[in-house]
Design a protein around this motif. Structure first.
Motif, mmCIF file in Angstrom:
data_model
loop_
_atom_site.group_PDB
_atom_site.id
_atom_site.type_symbol
_atom_site.label_atom_id
_atom_site.label_comp_id
_atom_site.label_asym_id
_atom_site.label_seq_id
_atom_site.Cartn_x
_atom_site.Cartn_y
_atom_site.Cartn_z
ATOM 1 N N ARG A 56 0.899 -1.303 -0.016
ATOM 2 C CA ARG A 56 -0.035 -0.135 -0.038
ATOM 3 C C ARG A 56 0.782 1.257 -0.014
ATOM 4 N NH1 ARG A 56 -4.876 -2.113 0.611
ATOM 5 N NH2 ARG A 56 -5.436 -3.719 2.105
ATOM 6 N N GLU A 57 1.984 1.068 0.647
ATOM 7 C CA GLU A 57 3.043 2.352 0.406
ATOM 8 C C GLU A 57 3.601 2.561 -0.609
ATOM 9 O OE1 GLU A 57 1.882 0.781 4.244
ATOM 10 O OE2 GLU A 57 2.799 -0.374 2.589
ATOM 11 N N GLY A 58 3.451 1.771 -1.802
ATOM 12 C CA GLY A 58 4.087 2.331 -3.135
ATOM 13 C C GLY A 58 5.367 1.385 -3.051
ATOM 14 N N PRO A 62 0.688 -6.861 6.317
ATOM 15 C CA PRO A 62 0.009 -5.614 6.456
ATOM 16 C C PRO A 62 0.870 -4.344 6.621
ATOM 17 C CG PRO A 62 -1.058 -7.495 7.570
ATOM 18 C CD PRO A 62 0.310 -8.044 7.228
ATOM 19 N N ASP A 63 1.975 -4.396 7.465
ATOM 20 C CA ASP A 63 2.639 -3.138 7.691
ATOM 21 C C ASP A 63 3.557 -2.480 6.427
ATOM 22 O OD1 ASP A 63 5.017 -4.904 7.549
ATOM 23 O OD2 ASP A 63 5.561 -4.679 9.647
ATOM 24 N N GLY A 64 3.387 -3.458 5.582
ATOM 25 C CA GLY A 64 3.927 -3.114 4.506
ATOM 26 C C GLY A 64 5.489 -2.773 4.450
ATOM 27 N N LEU A 65 6.295 -3.195 5.622
ATOM 28 C CA LEU A 65 7.706 -3.094 5.717
ATOM 29 C C LEU A 65 8.223 -4.632 5.668
ATOM 30 C CD1 LEU A 65 10.315 -1.614 6.465
ATOM 31 C CD2 LEU A 65 9.495 -2.073 8.897
ATOM 32 N N HIS A 66 7.503 -5.679 6.179
ATOM 33 C CA HIS A 66 7.995 -7.070 6.332
ATOM 34 C C HIS A 66 7.052 -7.720 5.320
ATOM 35 C CE1 HIS A 66 8.586 -5.416 10.460
ATOM 36 N NE2 HIS A 66 9.622 -6.017 10.314
#
Length: 177
Positions: A52-54, A96-100
């Motif tokens: 979601r963060e691109g 879901p966090d877009g980082l992991h």
């Protein structure tokens, strides 16, 4: 292989030695996000994922790379683990966090294959599960994967990056390629 953006506006896919983006509503011609790194003869893209963060993730078969969905220069987000005879990294899947993200580590011996969790801000990975297939995260908190001809749902805390219960079968006689 291709993936939908989380908002379903576009798809990310590989074409020859390029990572491409196609805005579905607009149609037309795909936009090149980047040249795909890796050996020239390795033109098979294993998988893609989009946050979601691109950020788009893709595997060149050997390791996982990231690039902005707006385009740019790709950079590696995983390191190959030669000490454990790792030969490939495939099937990234964002949490879901877009980082992991999750990915499959392919080793010379299939019984040593496993699912790992990586991070966009570190090249360190954490082993989660021994498995010989793809895995996906399913809200509100499950990892879904094949095992012994069954599709399993394993309760998972995406914030703690750990399992919270035992896996349960959700489908029988599942064929995995």
């Amino acid at each position: 292989a291709f993936c939908w953006s989380p908002d379903s506006r576009f798809i990310i896919f590989a074409k020859e030695k390029k990572i491409m983006k196609l805005e579905v509503a607009k149609g037309g011609f795909p936009q090149t996000l980047c040249d795909r790194p890796g050996p020239e003869e390795n033109v098979f893209l294993r998988s893609t994922a989009c946050s979601r963060e691109g950020t788009a993730l893709f595997s060149d078969g050997n390791r996982i790379w990231k690039v902005s969905v707006e385009g740019g220069t790709p950079s590696p987000v995983t390191e190959s683990d030669q000490s454990h005879q790792e030969v490939a990294q495939r099937w990234p899947c964002f949490l879901p966090d877009g980082l992991h993200f999750l990915y499959l580590s392919v080793r010379k011996k299939p019984e040593k294959w496993g699912i790992y969790v990586g991070s966009l801000d570190s090249n360190k990975s954490k082993h989660l599960l021994d498995i010989e297939g793809n895995i996906v995260y399913a809200p509100p908190g499950y990892l879904i994967y094949p095992r012994d001809g069954r599709l399993m749902a394993h309760p998972f805390d995406a914030k703690r990056l750990s399992f919270t219960g035992d896996p349960v079968p959700i489908a029988e006689q599942v064929f995995v390629t």
